[in-house]
Design a protein around this motif. Sequence first.
Motif, mmCIF file in Angstrom:
data_model
loop_
_atom_site.group_PDB
_atom_site.id
_atom_site.type_symbol
_atom_site.label_atom_id
_atom_site.label_comp_id
_atom_site.label_asym_id
_atom_site.label_seq_id
_atom_site.Cartn_x
_atom_site.Cartn_y
_atom_site.Cartn_z
ATOM 1 N N ALA A 169 0.825 -1.180 0.000
ATOM 2 C CA ALA A 169 0.000 0.000 0.000
ATOM 3 C C ALA A 169 0.845 1.210 0.000
ATOM 4 C CB ALA A 169 -0.975 -0.043 1.138
ATOM 5 N N ALA A 170 0.610 2.210 0.711
ATOM 6 C CA ALA A 170 1.212 3.511 0.532
ATOM 7 C C ALA A 170 2.716 3.412 0.391
ATOM 8 C CB ALA A 170 0.849 4.381 1.727
ATOM 9 N N ILE A 171 3.272 4.202 -0.499
ATOM 10 C CA ILE A 171 4.683 4.100 -0.826
ATOM 11 C C ILE A 171 5.457 5.143 -0.028
ATOM 12 C CG2 ILE A 171 6.363 4.313 -2.684
ATOM 13 C CD1 ILE A 171 4.005 3.514 -4.561
ATOM 14 N N THR A 172 6.490 4.691 0.679
ATOM 15 C CA THR A 172 7.333 5.602 1.430
ATOM 16 C C THR A 172 8.296 6.294 0.480
ATOM 17 O OG1 THR A 172 7.198 4.125 3.306
ATOM 18 C CG2 THR A 172 8.941 5.767 3.359
ATOM 19 N N PRO A 173 8.421 7.616 0.530
ATOM 20 C CA PRO A 173 9.343 8.292 -0.367
ATOM 21 C C PRO A 173 10.777 8.080 0.081
ATOM 22 C CG PRO A 173 8.303 9.882 1.104
ATOM 23 C CD PRO A 173 7.658 8.563 1.381
ATOM 24 N N PHE A 174 11.642 7.630 -0.820
ATOM 25 C CA PHE A 174 13.054 7.463 -0.533
ATOM 26 C C PHE A 174 13.853 8.363 -1.459
ATOM 27 C CE2 PHE A 174 11.292 3.604 1.177
ATOM 28 C CZ PHE A 174 12.012 3.420 2.327
ATOM 29 N N ALA A 175 14.918 8.908 -0.940
ATOM 30 C CA ALA A 175 15.758 9.785 -1.731
ATOM 31 C C ALA A 175 16.357 9.024 -2.917
ATOM 32 C CB ALA A 175 16.874 10.350 -0.849
ATOM 33 N N GLY A 198 8.462 -5.229 6.414
ATOM 34 C CA GLY A 198 8.648 -4.006 7.176
ATOM 35 C C GLY A 198 7.504 -3.739 8.125
ATOM 36 N N PRO A 199 7.701 -2.849 9.080
ATOM 37 C CA PRO A 199 6.608 -2.490 9.996
ATOM 38 C C PRO A 199 5.444 -1.818 9.277
ATOM 39 C CG PRO A 199 8.513 -1.051 10.293
ATOM 40 C CD PRO A 199 8.951 -2.142 9.391
ATOM 41 N N ASP A 200 5.694 -1.345 8.044
ATOM 42 C CA ASP A 200 4.640 -0.745 7.227
ATOM 43 C C ASP A 200 3.857 -1.780 6.438
ATOM 44 O OD1 ASP A 200 6.642 -1.507 5.501
ATOM 45 O OD2 ASP A 200 7.098 0.511 4.772
ATOM 46 N N GLY A 201 4.212 -3.073 6.576
ATOM 47 C CA GLY A 201 3.533 -4.126 5.856
ATOM 48 C C GLY A 201 4.039 -4.325 4.449
ATOM 49 N N LEU A 202 5.007 -3.525 4.018
ATOM 50 C CA LEU A 202 5.620 -3.693 2.712
ATOM 51 C C LEU A 202 6.709 -4.759 2.789
ATOM 52 C CD1 LEU A 202 5.807 0.029 1.539
ATOM 53 C CD2 LEU A 202 3.952 -1.619 1.273
ATOM 54 N N VAL A 203 7.228 -5.141 1.625
ATOM 55 C CA VAL A 203 8.211 -6.210 1.548
ATOM 56 C C VAL A 203 9.534 -5.635 1.054
ATOM 57 C CG1 VAL A 203 8.810 -8.371 0.365
ATOM 58 C CG2 VAL A 203 6.486 -8.005 1.219
ATOM 59 N N TYR A 204 10.626 -6.074 1.682
ATOM 60 C CA TYR A 204 11.951 -5.551 1.358
ATOM 61 C C TYR A 204 12.883 -6.706 0.992
ATOM 62 C CZ TYR A 204 10.216 -1.220 3.346
ATOM 63 O OH TYR A 204 9.480 -0.090 3.592
ATOM 64 N N LEU A 205 13.595 -6.537 -0.110
ATOM 65 C CA LEU A 205 14.562 -7.524 -0.575
ATOM 66 C C LEU A 205 15.966 -6.961 -0.433
ATOM 67 C CD1 LEU A 205 12.931 -8.611 -3.976
ATOM 68 C CD2 LEU A 205 12.775 -9.816 -1.793
ATOM 69 N N VAL A 206 16.920 -7.820 -0.037
ATOM 70 C CA VAL A 206 18.328 -7.408 -0.003
ATOM 71 C C VAL A 206 19.133 -8.345 -0.899
ATOM 72 C CG1 VAL A 206 18.107 -6.445 2.301
ATOM 73 C CG2 VAL A 206 18.900 -8.786 2.054
ATOM 74 N N THR A 207 20.200 -7.808 -1.487
ATOM 75 C CA THR A 207 20.960 -8.566 -2.472
ATOM 76 C C THR A 207 22.359 -8.895 -1.990
ATOM 77 O OG1 THR A 207 21.907 -6.664 -3.675
ATOM 78 C CG2 THR A 207 19.680 -7.347 -4.262
ATOM 79 N N ASP A 208 22.814 -10.062 -2.414
ATOM 80 C CA ASP A 208 24.166 -10.519 -2.097
ATOM 81 C C ASP A 208 25.052 -10.241 -3.319
ATOM 82 O OD1 ASP A 208 26.384 -11.743 -1.034
ATOM 83 O OD2 ASP A 208 25.718 -13.767 -1.495
#
Length: 374
Positions: A13-19, A352-362
């Motif tokens: 849902a709502a998108i957090t603005p990132f620089a 995330g605590p916002d309910g969104l999903v975060y991926l990290v890369t190796d």
Amino acid sequence: MKLRTLSLVLCIAAITPFANAKTLSVKTETGNIQVKTIAEGLENIWGMAFLPDGSMLVTERRGRMRIVSADGKVGEPLAGLPEIYAQGQGGLLDVVLAPDFTSSKKIYFSYSEPGKGGNSTAVSFATLNGNKLGNVTRVFSQQPKIDSGAHFGSRLVWAPDGTLFITLGDRYSEKDKAQTLDNHQGKVVRINADGTVPKDNPFVKTPGALPEIWSYGHRNMQGAAINPITKELWTGEHGPQGGDELNIDRAAKNYGWPVITYGENYGGGKIGEGTHKAGMEQPNYKWVPSIATAGFIFYTGDKFPQWKNNILLTSLKDKTFVRLVVDGEKITKEERSLAKELDQRLRHVVQGPDGLVYLVTDESKAKIYQLSPQ
């Protein structure tokens, strides 16, 4: 910013603005999503945990821990880490917050620890104070230490009862030890938060067995999560050439490695006795050929309602993000997406605590991606 449309398979849902965020638009089975690059300038990310203020605590395998702010700014390495063997597959690995982090400020992290005889996976806790770790205390060290740069595990998962599960690799050259209980190779162990052994561990009263052991017969588990419905531990395991596994990880069970496997030796050739043997568990789900399974979660948020209680899983070799539909103990559907378009080895996925999903890369130039509904 111009969006590039891809034909794929996913949902959020709502998108957090990132620089300086870079955004893709992705069509999936469950609706369109946006994939944003929210942080860059990192190296071989291994673990990530959200802090209460929305910032991210990130580990880099080379032996650095950093805080990435909620707007994507990468901080300087934290001071105070113990000595780390950062070679081969070894280095700084997983990180989780203590269940009482709000009051204690404790974090727990796993790493490859050098010492007499070689190195092994260890777990310590520390107090997070600004850009420094204090009161670093080791609560577990895999025994024995081996002169090897391979198969360290390791995921850290809190059980509902407050005990800590630690997944441990077989160290590659010591794979036969995964079948014996006098060592920690190829095991899941379970400890209390202070490092002591829970009295109800399955092998506490078994002569010759290490009391921390929960389950055995594993190869190299780099994923683990608690099923939110059943409250049981599930683990993900790298097979050799083929035979990656997803297991419901239960007390005292033998998961077969290296006696039974659906994989084969690198370059070909049989391993062990086949795929089945009495007294040894079958994988709950498997991949042949291997996709090199890494971190996974059970999604419990509300931003992707179609993903509720599904497994979201990352892979390294196949560079694939996988959604597994779970019905009780069974996987009823597999959906793959974001593989070739991102073209990144995916190490872990975090809700995330916002309910969104975060991926990290190796990757040597690692990134953190945010998945959100379009």
